[in-house]
Design a protein around this motif. Structure first.
Motif, PDB file in Angstrom:
ATOM      1  N   VAL A 256      -2.431  -6.919 -12.439  1.00 43.41           N
ATOM      2  CA  VAL A 256      -2.074  -7.645 -11.231  1.00 43.41           C
ATOM      3  C   VAL A 256      -1.959  -6.639 -10.090  1.00 43.41           C
ATOM      4  N   ALA A 257      -2.123  -7.116  -8.876  1.00 42.09           N
ATOM      5  CA  ALA A 257      -1.929  -6.285  -7.686  1.00 42.09           C
ATOM      6  C   ALA A 257      -0.868  -6.927  -6.813  1.00 42.09           C
ATOM      7  N   VAL A 258      -0.072  -6.096  -6.157  1.00 40.67           N
ATOM      8  CA  VAL A 258       0.971  -6.594  -5.255  1.00 40.67           C
ATOM      9  C   VAL A 258       0.559  -6.268  -3.833  1.00 40.67           C
ATOM     10  N   THR A 259       0.509  -7.286  -2.977  1.00 38.54           N
ATOM     11  CA  THR A 259       0.094  -7.108  -1.586  1.00 38.54           C
ATOM     12  C   THR A 259       1.143  -7.701  -0.636  1.00 38.54           C
ATOM     13  N   ARG A 260       0.992  -7.397   0.638  1.00 44.50           N
ATOM     14  CA  ARG A 260       1.865  -7.964   1.669  1.00 44.50           C
ATOM     15  C   ARG A 260       1.329  -9.330   2.114  1.00 44.50           C
ATOM     16  N   PRO A 261       2.199 -10.181   2.648  1.00 41.52           N
ATOM     17  CA  PRO A 261       1.734 -11.493   3.106  1.00 41.52           C
ATOM     18  C   PRO A 261       0.807 -11.426   4.317  1.00 41.52           C
ATOM     19  N   ASP A 262       0.844 -10.302   5.054  1.00 43.74           N
ATOM     20  CA  ASP A 262       0.002 -10.196   6.258  1.00 43.74           C
ATOM     21  C   ASP A 262      -1.275  -9.400   6.005  1.00 43.74           C
ATOM     22  N   ASN A 263      -1.668  -9.244   4.754  1.00 43.77           N
ATOM     23  CA  ASN A 263      -2.868  -8.477   4.449  1.00 43.77           C
ATOM     24  C   ASN A 263      -3.846  -9.319   3.628  1.00 43.77           C
ATOM     25  N   ALA A 264      -4.335 -10.379   4.250  1.00 40.53           N
ATOM     26  CA  ALA A 264      -5.247 -11.295   3.565  1.00 40.53           C
ATOM     27  C   ALA A 264      -6.577 -10.628   3.229  1.00 40.53           C
ATOM     28  N   VAL A 265      -7.000  -9.684   4.066  1.00 40.32           N
ATOM     29  CA  VAL A 265      -8.272  -9.009   3.815  1.00 40.32           C
ATOM     30  C   VAL A 265      -8.217  -8.259   2.487  1.00 40.32           C
ATOM     31  N   LEU A 266      -7.136  -7.529   2.276  1.00 41.45           N
ATOM     32  CA  LEU A 266      -6.984  -6.779   1.034  1.00 41.45           C
ATOM     33  C   LEU A 266      -6.875  -7.723  -0.160  1.00 41.45           C
ATOM     34  N   SER A 267      -6.091  -8.776  -0.024  1.00 40.11           N
ATOM     35  CA  SER A 267      -5.966  -9.745  -1.112  1.00 40.11           C
ATOM     36  C   SER A 267      -7.319 -10.343  -1.463  1.00 40.11           C
ATOM     37  N   ASP A 268      -8.111 -10.664  -0.444  1.00 42.07           N
ATOM     38  CA  ASP A 268      -9.436 -11.239  -0.688  1.00 42.07           C
ATOM     39  C   ASP A 268     -10.335 -10.255  -1.441  1.00 42.07           C
TER      40      ASP A 268
ATOM     41  N   GLY B 121      -1.555  -3.698 -16.334  1.00 41.36           N
ATOM     42  CA  GLY B 121      -1.699  -2.722 -15.261  1.00 41.36           C
ATOM     43  C   GLY B 121      -1.166  -3.318 -13.966  1.00 41.36           C
ATOM     44  N   ILE B 122      -0.391  -2.552 -13.236  1.00 41.36           N
ATOM     45  CA  ILE B 122       0.156  -3.002 -11.950  1.00 41.36           C
ATOM     46  C   ILE B 122      -0.383  -2.085 -10.856  1.00 41.36           C
ATOM     47  N   LEU B 123      -1.026  -2.671  -9.856  1.00 39.27           N
ATOM     48  CA  LEU B 123      -1.505  -1.912  -8.707  1.00 39.27           C
ATOM     49  C   LEU B 123      -0.603  -2.222  -7.521  1.00 39.27           C
ATOM     50  N   LEU B 124       0.124  -1.217  -7.068  1.00 40.56           N
ATOM     51  CA  LEU B 124       1.024  -1.398  -5.916  1.00 40.56           C
ATOM     52  C   LEU B 124       0.227  -1.181  -4.638  1.00 40.56           C
ATOM     53  N   ALA B 125       0.019  -2.286  -3.894  1.00 38.63           N
ATOM     54  CA  ALA B 125      -0.837  -2.250  -2.705  1.00 38.63           C
ATOM     55  C   ALA B 125      -0.176  -2.937  -1.516  1.00 38.63           C
ATOM     56  N   ALA B 126       1.158  -2.835  -1.449  1.00 37.78           N
ATOM     57  CA  ALA B 126       1.884  -3.544  -0.399  1.00 37.78           C
ATOM     58  C   ALA B 126       2.483  -2.620   0.662  1.00 37.78           C
ATOM     59  N   GLY B 127       2.217  -1.310   0.553  1.00 40.39           N
ATOM     60  CA  GLY B 127       2.769  -0.377   1.534  1.00 40.39           C
ATOM     61  C   GLY B 127       2.035  -0.452   2.868  1.00 40.39           C
ATOM     62  N   ARG B 128       2.679   0.026   3.909  1.00 43.69           N
ATOM     63  CA  ARG B 128       2.063   0.006   5.243  1.00 43.69           C
ATOM     64  C   ARG B 128       1.395   1.323   5.614  1.00 43.69           C
ATOM     65  N   GLY B 129       1.643   2.374   4.852  1.00 38.94           N
ATOM     66  CA  GLY B 129       0.961   3.631   5.110  1.00 38.94           C
ATOM     67  C   GLY B 129       1.216   4.190   6.497  1.00 38.94           C
TER      68      GLY B 129
END
Length: 204
Positions: free
Chosen positions: A55-67, A9-17
């Motif tokens: 796995v989830a894909v996040t942006r490098p500036d979104n540590a809160v979401l990654s955590d 499963g891939i969760l795309l979570a790197a957009g800026r919305g």
């Protein structure tokens, strides 16, 4: 003894919305729903219930979401060129899981998709379908799934179109589901307000 085929499963979570907040100050994926969990956490929980390997894909500036996601036991992949388009985020996940038999690709701003829908899509892939897409009341939605044979085409995608071009194939298997969540995303503040109001009415 050989291991069973792995499906991811891939969760795309790197957009800026940007539609949610053009200034970029409020991340829609971090907005909390009725139980205090974020939009992305709900999307991840639903996908995890159907596909334990994800796995989830996040942006490098979104540590809160990654955590948040890592606390759920989910592997987070940081996509450094995510701003160049959704295709980059998808390819980041595909390269990291290239040994998979296939993938179910979900969007982190769609927390209302039922786990049963995700399971149904995964089962259809495992049964031999090459591309799967859910359909509710005659309309296609998300997430979508692909068998391993499409890896070269998926890795060739560019920009922000995602996998839409491949979904025009005659080999798409439409999976009928009783799930309006495949059409519902948190794209704007109004969408979030409407959902919270509906939840409040349901609990009243």
């Amino acid at each position: 003894m050989t291991s069973s085929p792995r499906w991811t499963g891939i969760l795309l979570a790197a957009g800026r919305g940007r539609r949610f907040d053009a200034s970029g100050q409020q991340d829609k994926l971090l907005q909390t729903l009725a139980d205090g969990k974020s939009v992305a956490q709900h999307s991840a929980k639903n996908l995890l219930a159907a596909m334990p390997h994800m796995v989830a894909v996040t942006r490098p500036d979104n540590a809160v979401l990654s955590d948040q996601l890592q606390a759920m036991g989910i592997v987070c992949l940081v996509c450094h060129d995510a701003d160049a388009g959704m295709a980059n985020s998808l390819k980041c996940a595909l390269r990291a899981t290239a040994d998979s038999e296939g993938w179910l690709i979900a969007l982190a701003d769609m927390p209302f998709v039922k786990p049963s829908t995700l399971t149904q899509l995964c089962n259809t892939l495992q049964a031999g379908a090459e591309i799967v897409v859910p359909v509710f009341k005659g309309q296609r939605g998300n997430p979508v799934g692909f068998a391993r044979k499409y890896l070269p085409q998926l890795l060739d995608l560019q920009g922000d179109v995602g996998a839409r071009s491949l979904l025009k194939s005659d080999l798409v298997t439409q999976v009928m589901v009783d799930d309006p969540g495949i059409h519902q995303d948190i794209d704007t503040p109004d969408a979030l307000v409407d959902y919270l109001a509906a939840m409040a009415r349901a609990e009243a």
